[in-house]
Scaffold this motif. Structure first.
Motif, PDB file in Angstrom:
ATOM      1  N   THR A  33      20.899  60.968  28.559  1.00  0.00           N
ATOM      2  CA  THR A  33      21.263  62.298  29.046  1.00  0.00           C
ATOM      3  C   THR A  33      21.083  63.303  27.925  1.00  0.00           C
ATOM      4  N   GLU A  73      18.875  55.665  30.956  1.00  0.00           N
ATOM      5  CA  GLU A  73      20.250  55.783  30.481  1.00  0.00           C
ATOM      6  C   GLU A  73      20.488  57.026  29.632  1.00  0.00           C
ATOM      7  N   LYS A 101      16.547  52.144  35.578  1.00  0.00           N
ATOM      8  CA  LYS A 101      17.329  53.358  35.438  1.00  0.00           C
ATOM      9  C   LYS A 101      17.135  53.932  34.047  1.00  0.00           C
ATOM     10  N   THR A 134      15.988  55.419  41.876  1.00  0.00           N
ATOM     11  CA  THR A 134      16.112  53.998  41.558  1.00  0.00           C
ATOM     12  C   THR A 134      17.197  53.335  42.394  1.00  0.00           C
ATOM     13  N   GLU A 135      18.132  54.140  42.915  1.00  0.00           N
ATOM     14  CA  GLU A 135      19.176  53.543  43.761  1.00  0.00           C
ATOM     15  C   GLU A 135      18.583  52.997  45.047  1.00  0.00           C
ATOM     16  N   TRP A 182      15.312  60.918  39.045  1.00  0.00           N
ATOM     17  CA  TRP A 182      14.737  59.575  38.862  1.00  0.00           C
ATOM     18  C   TRP A 182      15.788  58.514  39.167  1.00  0.00           C
ATOM     19  N   ASN A 183      16.999  58.716  38.634  1.00  0.00           N
ATOM     20  CA  ASN A 183      18.033  57.704  38.822  1.00  0.00           C
ATOM     21  C   ASN A 183      18.471  57.605  40.282  1.00  0.00           C
ATOM     22  N   ARG A 184      18.449  58.741  41.019  1.00  0.00           N
ATOM     23  CA  ARG A 184      18.729  58.669  42.453  1.00  0.00           C
ATOM     24  C   ARG A 184      17.674  57.827  43.152  1.00  0.00           C
ATOM     25  N   VAL A 198      15.927  63.471  35.039  1.00  0.00           N
ATOM     26  CA  VAL A 198      16.531  62.147  34.856  1.00  0.00           C
ATOM     27  C   VAL A 198      17.411  61.801  36.062  1.00  0.00           C
ATOM     28  N   GLU A 199      18.198  62.778  36.530  1.00  0.00           N
ATOM     29  CA  GLU A 199      19.075  62.518  37.682  1.00  0.00           C
ATOM     30  C   GLU A 199      18.276  62.196  38.929  1.00  0.00           C
TER      31      GLU A 199
END
Lengths: 450, 509
Positions: free
Chosen positions: A223, A221, A219, A211-212, A207-209, A204-205
């Motif tokens: 966890t 959400e 993103k 998306t930045e 992926w979210n990096r 997840v982390e």
């Protein structure tokens, strides 16, 4: 080149890629079901796999599986039955009227409805098999007639409720003979979850990096919880015990069959594929049964479905009747010239469909609580779609019970999942239609390429 | 007279087969030119080259039509120049009217809207020319084959035909319709229309043909001019069959016993046109250990005879008697015929013989599933053993018994079909064109299997259009023509000339 020389495509036997290419359909279906389930599990915040929801799916949508078994035989024989939706509704109404309006004992009414379903199937089957009227037309006429008959016999009323014995049988749960016990599996599942959770978190982390830098991507959400959660709750020991025994028997059976095949040098499926496939099916089944057990036990409908699936698998793969239906669908003229009574087989397939429609009709009506003039609307579409998603061929001769059941589950999970997500009925139809088209398209495309 | 058509040095190759080899054909303007030859001699292929079904470039050689070298890319190109071909299987739409069929693809229309008045007026004109007395709005399905043939010719006239090609035009016609058709061709000739007619019938040829070209094994044998005197039948027959026999056939010393199978006065009517008698009172017997051949040209009624005996799989209003070991047996349905000990191996193994999408294991036990099952449940071990045994015994070349039959070669497919019927353990096997589309090596193997079957005490009936094959593997030969047996020879006394003479002389009578 001599015509006797084999073409290179058929020579390799034990290459993984070659085998996968030839059998992609079978695995693809199973993988699709898993992907679809995981997707809805995620999209509904884990509600899909809640035991009460699963119980709901099986009880509300079990009729698709039951009728898909009959439809599969008809489609393999090279025909189609469009009438089953309204036939199902009509027979449910007949059963309700017998029991509620006329006070016929429930078991007699059930028997009468099953016989009546068989007779209706026999009429349509006679027209298709012996009068050689195309099944599409016969059952289209049937569909209109049964729709009218449903309205006629109900006269705009809802008829119910059903006798409690029948309601218990069709909407109840397998009796808890040995009481409930502390859940022996939950702590292990929790341990398994704890092992996986850090990887999920990392994913997840990551992926979210991503998306930045690429702002178009959404993103995530979510966890995962990294600490051990308390597992409470009890479980139906009878249901879990039955599930354990059945799954163990299935596994033993599968391995024994494989050993036999290997001994006869008839084995073409690589061991890895066999293992993954068998474990995936057994695992899913066991997990499903486990989830039921944590709720109120195995739904009776689930047990009925299981028995029917086992019966029809056996009939289609192991008996002469099943074999002849495939021969008839594969090449009717050749089957006939081999001494097979093709007319009778088609006739029986329709009789069988009628009986299963009666069962499905009663299952649906009891679950709803009464027979209504709207029950049955569009059922045939889900049933036919289940068979084709499950790999049956519209030209006959191809299709498996397992495929049709997986297809039915795909339809059931999609219906349920999309409703829970709050997707409108308009989009539900569009999405279901697209899935059906895609499945058959990939099938045809794959065949052309191969 | 100058020639309208000259085909020079035509060679046409299919993968592995030379269908035509340096064929020359010259047709003069305004004549009727007959083309003779055995089945597979290349007659139809030659006509397909001429009409552009096989486009220019797919063959070698030149087509000179009306003085120019032509390169037809399709049937449209040849039709535009007035070359019209009428196939044996008529190409009419049965549910449309005569008028609609006459102008099919060639409609009298303005901006896509059909002018029905003109259509019917022109249709009546054309129908008058061919002597067809029907209403233009009658449906094709409601008129007989003879009249349908006339519609085809009228359709050709509508396209302003100059060279009319007819592929066995009288094959499915009765005597009267045949005569009428031949008269019509002579009349059209009077109007300057040239015709090429493929025919087997010597009486027709000698009646209307001006010259005859004989084809054999894809080559021209000779062209005979009718003007040079009467047409010599023996010369034509010799030209058609004059082929060397060699040891393409396994040797066998037959051990022939008593009569085990008899068919008496067998009569079969056409399933769609029940007034037509297709098999006209056939008597046949087969002895134990005997291989009996049925010779004849295509359409003689051999397949119809065999299939009708095999549980009435063909035809209707079937009469006659079937005896097995001297006792009458009931063959009214296919299961009963199999029960009585009859097996029929079809000529069309893909359409009628195999479940192509299934494997060898599936197909082999299909005619005797009960033998490998108990109370309706198939014994999978027995099934596998059975398939393996036949795969070895008949030397079926495949990757295993789970090999899909659609991927097998013709010879191996035929062996799977044979396995299926051997498993059913019949007393009499009827093999219909058992080596069609099979290469030479596999043919030899099939012949060996046929001999083994006979030597194991069964009776075998072989239907074949290849006369050398019948002469090479059978003990006795019936000759069938137009639904009747017109000759019977011990194989030792038979020859291709005698068989062909039996077929053709009969038609003279």
């Amino acid at each position: 080149m001599s015509a006797e020389t084999m073409s290179p495509a058929e020579a390799p036997r034990h290459s993984y890629a070659g085998f996968l290419k030839n059998n992609i359909r079978e695995y693809g279906m199973l993988i699709s079901l898993i992907v679809i389930m995981l997707y809805f599990q995620f999209a509904t915040d884990g509600r899909l796999f809640q035991p009460d929801n699963l119980t709901n799916i099986v009880q509300q949508r079990g009729y698709i599986v039951v009728m898909a078994l009959g439809m599969l035989m008809i489609i393999v024989a090279g025909h189609i039955d469009l009438s089953v939706g309204w036939l199902c509704g009509f027979l449910g109404a007949v059963a309700a009227i017998l029991m509620v309006d006329h006070g016929v004992p429930w078991y007699l009414a059930v028997l009468a409805t099953l016989v009546f379903g068989g007779m209706v199937g026999a009429v349509q089957g006679y027209a298709v098999a012996y009068l050689h009227i195309p099944s599409f037309i016969v059952t289209l006429a049937g569909m209109l007639i049964f729709r009218g008959l449903t309205l006629y016999v109900l006269g705009g009323r809802n008829v119910g409720p059903f006798p409690p014995e029948l309601a218990t049988l069709l909407t109840g749960f397998f009796p808890d003979l040995s009481g409930r016990m502390a859940d022996p599996i939950a702590p292990h599942l929790e341990t398994l979850r704890l092992v996986v959770a850090p990887y999920a978190l990392a994913a997840v982390e990551a992926w979210n990096r991503l998306t930045e830098s690429a702002s178009l991507l959404p993103k995530i959400e979510w966890t995962p919880v990294l600490t051990r959660q308390e597992t409470t709750g009890d479980i139906s020991s009878t249901s879990l015990g039955i599930a354990t025994v059945v799954v163990a028997m299935m596994l033993a059976n599968a391995f024994a069959a494989r050993v036999k095949l290997v001994r006869q040098d008839m084995q073409t499926e690589p061991f890895v594929f066999f293992l993954l496939k068998t474990l995936a099916i057994a695992g899913m089944l066991f997990y499903l049964a486990y989830l039921f057990a944590t709720y109120r036990g195995l739904p009776n409908v689930f047990v009925i479905m299981g028995l029917l699936i086992a019966l029809y698998s056996f009939v289609t793969t192991r008996t002469t009747v099943g074999r002849r239906v495939y021969a008839l669908g594969g090449n009717e003229k050749a089957a006939k010239l081999s001494g097979i009574n093709t007319e009778r087989l088609v006739f029986l397939a329709f009789v069988n469909m009628g009986v299963l429609s009666a069962l499905a009709g009663m299952m649906f009506a009891t679950r709803l609580g009464w027979a209504t003039p709207k029950s049955g609307d569009g059922f045939e579409l889900d049933v036919i779609a289940a068979c084709f998603i499950g790999g049956a061929s519209a030209s006959g001769g191809v299709g498996t019970v397992l495929g049709a059941v997986i297809g039915a589950f795909i339809m059931g999970v999609m219906n349920n999942g999309m409703s829970m997500m709050g997707i409108g009925i308009d989009w539900q139809f569009i999405i279901k239609g697209s899935v059906l088209f895609l499945a058959v398209f990939l099938d045809v495309y794959n065949k052309k390429k191969g | 007279m100058d020639s309208i058509l000259e085909m020079r040095g035509i060679t046409k190759t299919f993968p592995g087969v030379k269908a035509l080899q340096n064929v020359n054909l010259t047709v003069r303007k305004g004549e009727i030119h007959a083309i003779c030859g055995e089945n597979g001699a290349g007659k139809s292929t030659l006509m397909k080259v001429l009409s552009g079904v096989y486009p220019a470039g797919s063959y070698e050689g030149d087509i000179v039509y009306e003085g120019q070298v032509r390169h037809f890319r399709g049937i449209h190109d040849s039709e535009r120049l007035g070359i019209i071909i009428i196939h044996q299987e008529l190409a009419l739409a049965p549910q449309l009217s005569i008028a609609e069929n006459l102008f099919l693809g060639n409609e009298i229309a303005r901006n896509g809207v059909i002018d029905w008045f003109q259509t019917h007026r022109r249709a009546r004109e054309l129908m008058a020319k061919v002597g067809l007395k029907e209403s233009p709005s009658t449906l094709i399905t409601d008129i007989g084959v003879g009249k349908q043939q006339l519609v085809e010719i009228a359709k050709a006239l509508a396209k302003e035909v100059k060279l009319l090609i007819l592929d066995e035009p009288t094959a499915s016609l009765n005597e009267r319709d045949s005569q009428a058709l031949l008269d019509l061709l002579l009349e059209l000739k009077g109007h300057g229309i040239t015709a090429i007619m493929i025919s087997h019938k010597l009486n027709e040829i000698s009646r209307i043909a001006d010259s005859i070209t004989i084809l054999r094994d894809g080559s021209t044998v000779e062209t005979i001019e009718a003007s040079a005197g009467a047409i010599d039948e023996n010369r034509i027959i010799r030209g058609m069959v004059g082929r060397e026999m060699n040891d393409r056939y396994p040797h066998r010393t037959p051990a022939i016993g008593e009569v085990i199978f008899e068919v008496k006065d067998w009569r079969v009517h056409h399933p769609v046109h029940p007034e037509r008698l297709v098999v006209k009172g056939v008597n046949l017997h087969v002895r134990r250990g005997e291989v009996v051949g049925i010779a004849g040209l295509m359409g003689a009624g051999r397949t119809e005879f065999a299939m009708s005996v095999f549980g009435r799989a063909y035809g209707r209003r079937i009469s006659g008697e079937v005896l097995m070991d001297g006792r009458p047996v009931d063959v009214s349905t296919i299961p009963k015929a199999i029960e009585a000990g009859i097996a029929y191996v079809t000529e069309d193994r893909k359409q009628l013989g195999l479940i192509l999408n299934e494997d060898i294991r599936f197909n082999v036990p299909l005619a005797g599933l009960d033998k490998i099952s108990e109370r309706g449940v198939i014994d999978r071990h027995a099934e596998v053993t059975l398939a393996k045994r036949f795969r070895e015994r008949l030397k079926i070349r495949s990757a295993g018994i789970t090999h899909q039959t659609v991927n097998l070669s013709g010879g191996n497919q035929q062996k799977v079909v044979l396995s299926k019927w051997l498993h059913a353990d019949p007393k009499i096997l009827i093999l219909d064109e058992p080596t069609r589309g099979i290469d030479v090596g596999a043919k030899y193997e099939i012949y060996t299997i046929i001999h083994q079957l006979a030597d194991s005490g069964r009776g075998v009936i072989v239907i074949s259009s290849e006369m050398p094959e019948l002469l090479g593997i059978t003990d006795r030969i019936y000759v069938m023509n137009e639904g009747r047996f017109v000759g019977e020879f011990p194989a030792a006394e038979a020859s291709q000339e005698r068989i062909m003479a039996a077929i053709m002389r009969r038609e003279d009578a």
